[in-house]
Design an enzyme around this catalytic site. Sequence first.
Site, PDB file in Angstrom:
ATOM      1  N   CYS A 386       0.838  -1.207   0.000  1.00  0.00           N
ATOM      2  CA  CYS A 386       0.000   0.000   0.000  1.00  0.00           C
ATOM      3  C   CYS A 386       0.875   1.261   0.000  1.00  0.00           C
ATOM      4  O   CYS A 386       1.417   1.608  -1.033  1.00  0.00           O
ATOM      5  CB  CYS A 386      -0.978  -0.026   1.164  1.00  0.00           C
ATOM      6  SG  CYS A 386      -2.427   0.972   0.822  1.00  0.00           S
ATOM      7  N   GLU A 410      -0.910  13.264  -0.826  1.00  0.00           N
ATOM      8  CA  GLU A 410      -1.213  13.103   0.600  1.00  0.00           C
ATOM      9  C   GLU A 410      -0.212  13.914   1.432  1.00  0.00           C
ATOM     10  O   GLU A 410      -0.551  14.422   2.491  1.00  0.00           O
ATOM     11  CB  GLU A 410      -1.130  11.612   0.988  1.00  0.00           C
ATOM     12  CG  GLU A 410      -1.417  11.361   2.467  1.00  0.00           C
ATOM     13  CD  GLU A 410      -1.367   9.882   2.871  1.00  0.00           C
ATOM     14  OE1 GLU A 410      -1.088   9.013   2.024  1.00  0.00           O
ATOM     15  OE2 GLU A 410      -1.604   9.606   4.060  1.00  0.00           O
ATOM     16  N   HIS A 515      -3.532  -4.948   0.236  1.00  0.00           N
ATOM     17  CA  HIS A 515      -2.873  -5.525   1.422  1.00  0.00           C
ATOM     18  C   HIS A 515      -2.934  -7.048   1.364  1.00  0.00           C
ATOM     19  O   HIS A 515      -3.863  -7.646   1.911  1.00  0.00           O
ATOM     20  CB  HIS A 515      -3.563  -5.046   2.698  1.00  0.00           C
ATOM     21  CG  HIS A 515      -3.376  -3.594   2.987  1.00  0.00           C
ATOM     22  ND1 HIS A 515      -2.295  -3.121   3.703  1.00  0.00           N
ATOM     23  CD2 HIS A 515      -4.115  -2.515   2.655  1.00  0.00           C
ATOM     24  CE1 HIS A 515      -2.392  -1.802   3.802  1.00  0.00           C
ATOM     25  NE2 HIS A 515      -3.478  -1.407   3.176  1.00  0.00           N
ATOM     26  N   GLU A 517      -1.395  -9.103   3.028  1.00  0.00           N
ATOM     27  CA  GLU A 517      -1.256  -9.708   4.372  1.00  0.00           C
ATOM     28  C   GLU A 517      -2.594 -10.140   4.966  1.00  0.00           C
ATOM     29  O   GLU A 517      -2.651 -11.062   5.773  1.00  0.00           O
ATOM     30  CB  GLU A 517      -0.535  -8.749   5.320  1.00  0.00           C
ATOM     31  CG  GLU A 517      -1.261  -7.463   5.699  1.00  0.00           C
ATOM     32  CD  GLU A 517      -0.979  -6.292   4.761  1.00  0.00           C
ATOM     33  OE1 GLU A 517      -0.580  -6.533   3.603  1.00  0.00           O
ATOM     34  OE2 GLU A 517      -1.173  -5.133   5.193  1.00  0.00           O
TER      35      GLU A 517
HETATM   36  N1  GLN Z   1      -2.002   6.723   3.056  1.00  0.00           N
HETATM   37  C1  GLN Z   1      -2.126   6.017   1.830  1.00  0.00           C
HETATM   38  C2  GLN Z   1      -3.515   6.149   1.223  1.00  0.00           C
HETATM   39  O1  GLN Z   1      -4.432   6.565   1.852  1.00  0.00           O
HETATM   40  C3  GLN Z   1      -1.751   4.567   2.010  1.00  0.00           C
HETATM   41  C4  GLN Z   1      -2.714   3.815   2.850  1.00  0.00           C
HETATM   42  C5  GLN Z   1      -2.175   2.509   3.352  1.00  0.00           C
HETATM   43  O2  GLN Z   1      -0.985   2.258   3.324  1.00  0.00           O
HETATM   44  N2  GLN Z   1      -3.056   1.654   3.840  1.00  0.00           N
HETATM   45  O3  GLN Z   1      -3.719   5.838   0.067  1.00  0.00           O
END
Ligand code: GLN
Length: 540
Positions: A386, A410, A515, A517
């Site tokens: 991510c 971000e 993710h 995981e």
């Molecule tokens: N902060 C990033 C987003 O909102 C990554 C989010 C994350 O790693 N779960 O896209």
Amino acid sequence: MARYIFVAGGVMSGIGKGVAVASIGRILKSKGFRATAVKIDPYINVDAGTMNPIEHGEIFVTDDGDECDQDVGNYERFLDEDLSRVNYMTTGRVYETVVHRERNLEYGGRCVEVVPDIPNEVISRINKAAKETKADFVLIEIGGTVGEYQNLLFLEAARMLRLQKPKDVVFILVTYLPIPEMIGEMKTKPTQTAVRLLNEAGIQPDIILGRSRVPLDEPRKRKISVFCNVAKENVISAPDIESIYEIPVNFEKENLGSRILKKFGMKTRKHNLKDWQRLVKTIKTAKKPVKIGMVGKYFETGKFTLADSYISVIEAIKHAAWFYKRKPEIYWLGAEDYEKDPKKLKELKKYDGIIVPGGFGSRGVEGKIKAIEFCRKQKIPYLGLCLGMQLAVVEFARNVCKLKGANSTEFVPDCKYPVIDVMPEQKNLLKEKKYGGTMRLGAYKCQIRPKTASFRVYGRSNVSERHRHRYELNNEFRETLRAKGMVMAGTNPEKDLVEIIEIPKHPFFVATQFHPEFKSRPLRPHPLFREFIRVATTRR
Ligand code: GLN
């Protein structure tokens, strides 16, 4: 018809109630039953998504996009099943439904009261879980500790359900037996007090799981039995152990499964925990380490919470390491150190593989980017999850595509090259401050390109993986990145979003917007983690 097993905690929190529930589920499953588990969190938050993972632990995400407590992750890992929204509830969620129903005049003009309307809603949610999962047994974990004001209404629901179906409800209390150093003896008094508190709520436990540093001896079991009004054979010893995956096996040494069935008036059945026992054997005997570094921001609260905030990543690493009969060694590397002192980056060479896991907020981001650059250039196996993918894209854009000032919006909303940007529909949500449950959540399809590392490890071109993020690889830069060698190995077919990137001519450089995981299981490690670990084991 489902049967219900309520599990509450006594004495103190953090004694492994969730894992106990998950283990009981595994035992019942191994006896040929269908089991599911529901986690109840007593707080007002509608879901766990709005809570700080540093204080509260990882936010686990189900296929249907529920942001829930990390215990649901334990349930999935032990049951080896995908759970959903019905497996999780909070006070906020229960009240929200009741208030909504009242506003729609669905209570026919009568006075809506905390008791029985709130416990009734709890019961109806438990029944919904039973129905949707077609479970023979529903385990219900009541969060918090008995005696707390917050979980009283859930205990009330348990009491009411037992009144309705006396033969179909069993109550288990997980308690802790301290061994104070100055006394040197295991004390049962806190457990006795916890049972009293439970009695006050109108509930008598059927089975007590006594957690402690060492096994409970006979005199202790006898004492708990007499003072807590529980048959001695239903006082189960649950001592500390090395690996949580040993717990089902340990519980079965005390015949917990049969005790539960007996309480329901059912015949006992043999369990089949062979594959599980094999796993435990590997865990205990694997000696050769595989050393994985996780690069993240420093958390002041220490190691314990760190492990809790990234529990699914940590477990996924372990599952894959055990698959290769290796002993997983996981190290936390503070990203901020690499910002202050880039010479420190050299330490990354000590590890067999590096992971940058998911995250939010700008602290430590530049250090993570430096670490990723080092892994790319030094050919250290890298898995980005991510945020770990987004930063791999930023790094590549800056250092390979020479887009100076590339970033994610971000962190720098008006950066020169917004290679990672928020999706248009997300922009409005943020403007309206609609934060709760509005990220891109849950399972989405990912189509994998043939002849990529990802295709080789998944062995197919259509997969589904879970998400929790607002930002995406900005498609306007896809061509630029590709021209310099980045491979868009997986994309979401509906929205044409990049899901996996790879850098070829590298032992392993794979990063995912999702993710993986969340879908790794002890007996079925996730393919990407498995391959990452396999390559890592070949490093020395
Ligand atoms: N902060 C990033 C987003 O909102 C990554 C989010 C994350 O790693 N779960 O896209």
